[in-house]
Scaffold this motif. Structure first.
Motif, PDB file in Angstrom:
ATOM      1  N   ALA A 103       5.013 -11.335   5.072  1.00 36.28           N
ATOM      2  CA  ALA A 103       4.697 -11.609   3.668  1.00 36.28           C
ATOM      3  C   ALA A 103       3.456 -10.846   3.212  1.00 36.28           C
ATOM      4  O   ALA A 103       3.407 -10.339   2.079  1.00 36.28           O
ATOM      5  CB  ALA A 103       4.510 -13.109   3.469  1.00 36.28           C
ATOM      6  N   TRP A 104       2.442 -10.760   4.084  1.00 35.79           N
ATOM      7  CA  TRP A 104       1.210 -10.082   3.674  1.00 35.79           C
ATOM      8  C   TRP A 104       1.454  -8.595   3.434  1.00 35.79           C
ATOM      9  O   TRP A 104       0.849  -7.984   2.548  1.00 35.79           O
ATOM     10  CB  TRP A 104       0.106 -10.275   4.717  1.00 35.79           C
ATOM     11  N   MET A 105       2.357  -7.991   4.227  1.00 36.62           N
ATOM     12  CA  MET A 105       2.681  -6.579   4.054  1.00 36.62           C
ATOM     13  C   MET A 105       3.453  -6.361   2.749  1.00 36.62           C
ATOM     14  O   MET A 105       3.217  -5.396   2.013  1.00 36.62           O
ATOM     15  CB  MET A 105       3.502  -6.091   5.245  1.00 36.62           C
ATOM     16  N   THR A 106       4.367  -7.285   2.465  1.00 36.73           N
ATOM     17  CA  THR A 106       5.107  -7.212   1.206  1.00 36.73           C
ATOM     18  C   THR A 106       4.164  -7.360   0.012  1.00 36.73           C
ATOM     19  O   THR A 106       4.282  -6.627  -0.981  1.00 36.73           O
ATOM     20  CB  THR A 106       6.169  -8.327   1.164  1.00 36.73           C
ATOM     21  N   ALA A 107       3.225  -8.290   0.117  1.00 37.66           N
ATOM     22  CA  ALA A 107       2.262  -8.500  -0.962  1.00 37.66           C
ATOM     23  C   ALA A 107       1.396  -7.266  -1.171  1.00 37.66           C
ATOM     24  O   ALA A 107       1.146  -6.853  -2.317  1.00 37.66           O
ATOM     25  CB  ALA A 107       1.391  -9.714  -0.654  1.00 37.66           C
ATOM     26  N   ALA A 108       0.940  -6.664  -0.075  1.00 37.18           N
ATOM     27  CA  ALA A 108       0.108  -5.465  -0.192  1.00 37.18           C
ATOM     28  C   ALA A 108       0.871  -4.351  -0.899  1.00 37.18           C
ATOM     29  O   ALA A 108       0.333  -3.662  -1.776  1.00 37.18           O
ATOM     30  CB  ALA A 108      -0.354  -5.015   1.191  1.00 37.18           C
ATOM     31  N   GLY A 109       2.141  -4.161  -0.529  1.00 35.54           N
ATOM     32  CA  GLY A 109       2.944  -3.137  -1.173  1.00 35.54           C
ATOM     33  C   GLY A 109       3.152  -3.402  -2.651  1.00 35.54           C
ATOM     34  O   GLY A 109       3.048  -2.488  -3.477  1.00 35.54           O
ATOM     35  N   ALA A 110       3.422  -4.650  -3.004  1.00 32.47           N
ATOM     36  CA  ALA A 110       3.642  -4.993  -4.410  1.00 32.47           C
ATOM     37  C   ALA A 110       2.378  -4.768  -5.233  1.00 32.47           C
ATOM     38  O   ALA A 110       2.443  -4.241  -6.356  1.00 32.47           O
ATOM     39  CB  ALA A 110       4.099  -6.442  -4.518  1.00 32.47           C
ATOM     40  N   LEU A 111       1.227  -5.153  -4.690  1.00 29.05           N
ATOM     41  CA  LEU A 111      -0.040  -4.946  -5.399  1.00 29.05           C
ATOM     42  C   LEU A 111      -0.313  -3.466  -5.613  1.00 29.05           C
ATOM     43  O   LEU A 111      -0.750  -3.039  -6.695  1.00 29.05           O
ATOM     44  CB  LEU A 111      -1.184  -5.593  -4.621  1.00 29.05           C
ATOM     45  N   LEU A 112      -0.068  -2.672  -4.587  1.00 29.29           N
ATOM     46  CA  LEU A 112      -0.237  -1.224  -4.715  1.00 29.29           C
ATOM     47  C   LEU A 112       0.678  -0.653  -5.788  1.00 29.29           C
ATOM     48  O   LEU A 112       0.269   0.188  -6.594  1.00 29.29           O
ATOM     49  CB  LEU A 112       0.060  -0.546  -3.374  1.00 29.29           C
ATOM     50  N   GLY A 113       1.917  -1.097  -5.805  1.00 32.01           N
ATOM     51  CA  GLY A 113       2.879  -0.578  -6.760  1.00 32.01           C
ATOM     52  C   GLY A 113       2.491  -0.857  -8.196  1.00 32.01           C
ATOM     53  O   GLY A 113       2.525   0.029  -9.053  1.00 32.01           O
ATOM     54  N   VAL A 114       2.094  -2.085  -8.474  1.00 35.55           N
ATOM     55  CA  VAL A 114       1.709  -2.434  -9.844  1.00 35.55           C
ATOM     56  C   VAL A 114       0.443  -1.697 -10.249  1.00 35.55           C
ATOM     57  O   VAL A 114       0.326  -1.203 -11.383  1.00 35.55           O
ATOM     58  CB  VAL A 114       1.540  -3.955  -9.983  1.00 35.55           C
ATOM     59  N   GLY A 115      -0.518  -1.602  -9.328  1.00 33.57           N
ATOM     60  CA  GLY A 115      -1.733  -0.855  -9.637  1.00 33.57           C
ATOM     61  C   GLY A 115      -1.437   0.598  -9.952  1.00 33.57           C
ATOM     62  O   GLY A 115      -1.986   1.175 -10.904  1.00 33.57           O
ATOM     63  N   ALA A 116      -0.561   1.217  -9.161  1.00 38.53           N
ATOM     64  CA  ALA A 116      -0.185   2.609  -9.405  1.00 38.53           C
ATOM     65  C   ALA A 116       0.520   2.760 -10.750  1.00 38.53           C
ATOM     66  O   ALA A 116       0.289   3.736 -11.477  1.00 38.53           O
ATOM     67  CB  ALA A 116       0.716   3.105  -8.281  1.00 38.53           C
TER      68      ALA A 116
END
Length: 261
Positions: free
Chosen positions: A151-164
């Motif tokens: 879950a933490w890896m999925t969350a990190a990816g989602a946060l990166l995506g929205v920020g980008a």
């Protein structure tokens, strides 16, 4: 062709997938297949975006896109898009149906949903959260013991995506408004978008450092400090520099995951 495919972001996402594949339990062949599947999916998103935006880009006089200037025939891109879409599905299927569904539907599919309409709504951020958040699972579901990424890896990816997404949109806010495209960044404004993006990128880095089991080593804290500094760059720069900083944060976070094993 590479310019019309938004080559920089496509190669950055592919690099992230490749590093994740190296970190995983995939053998060399499957690691190459997964990386190629992600690359072909990203290329279809880029070409689909420029084809979809062609009337709007012409209306605002964009001179940085080869389809608009006529340097690249539309037919070439249409053919390349179709052939690469078939390749994406074939490569994805070669590493298992679970990984294939995630890459084709939640990865590339989310990108095309953005191109086809979500980019002009409050939900413009959702395809980025979906595609980046599920990217680690494209790799883990292709392994010998298929499983969703933590879950933490999925969350990190989602946060990166929205920020980008927020930062990538900023240089085009005025042109987008003139042609009726009003996604989340347009609706909340440039300054709030910039601040929110910095917070999200910082949050993604924190997740990458604190998510893995055990206490983070000293080098991980140093890497986190660098990632936070790069996130701060997005607050004080203009043009495409904030987006490039976001890509650098993403790559740094993936290096953290690979080094952590």
């Amino acid at each position: 062709m590479l310019a019309a495919a938004h080559g920089g972001p496509a190669l950055a996402v592919t690099t992230i997938a490749g590093l994740l594949a190296v970190r995983s339990e995939l053998d060399a062949t499957d690691a190459v297949l997964v990386t190629a599947a992600v690359l072909t999916g990203q290329l279809t998103i880029g070409w689909g975006n420029d084809l979809r935006d062609l009337p709007r880009d012409r209306a605002v006089g964009r001179t940085d896109k080869p389809l608009v200037t006529g340097d690249l025939p539309v037919l070439w891109v249409v053919v390349a898009l179709g052939a690469t879409a078939v390749a994406c599905m074939a490569l994805s299927a070669a590493v298992g149906w679970r990984s294939a569904l995630v890459n084709v539907v939640l990865g590339a599919g989310a990108g095309h949903a953005y191109n086809l309409g979500l980019k002009a709504t409050w939900w413009s951020w959702a395809p980025y959260a979906c595609a980046f958040g599920t990217l680690p699972s494209v790799v883990t579901l292709a392994g010998p013991d298929p499983a969703w990424a933590p879950a933490w890896m999925t969350a990190a990816g989602a946060l990166l995506g929205v920020g980008a997404h927020l930062l990538n949109t900023l240089p085009d806010l005025d042109d987008d408004e003139r042609t009726g495209v009003r996604g989340l960044p347009h609706r909340i404004g440039a300054t709030p978008s910039r601040v929110l993006a910095a917070v999200l990128l910082g949050g993604a880095s924190v997740a990458a450092v604190l998510g893995p089991a055990g206490s983070p080593p000293a080098w991980a804290w140093a890497a986190l400090a660098l990632a936070v500094a790069l996130a701060a760059v997005t607050l004080v720069t203009r043009g495409r520099t904030p987006f490039r900083a976001a890509v650098a944060v993403a790559l740094l976070d993936v290096v953290l995951l690979v080094a952590a094993g």
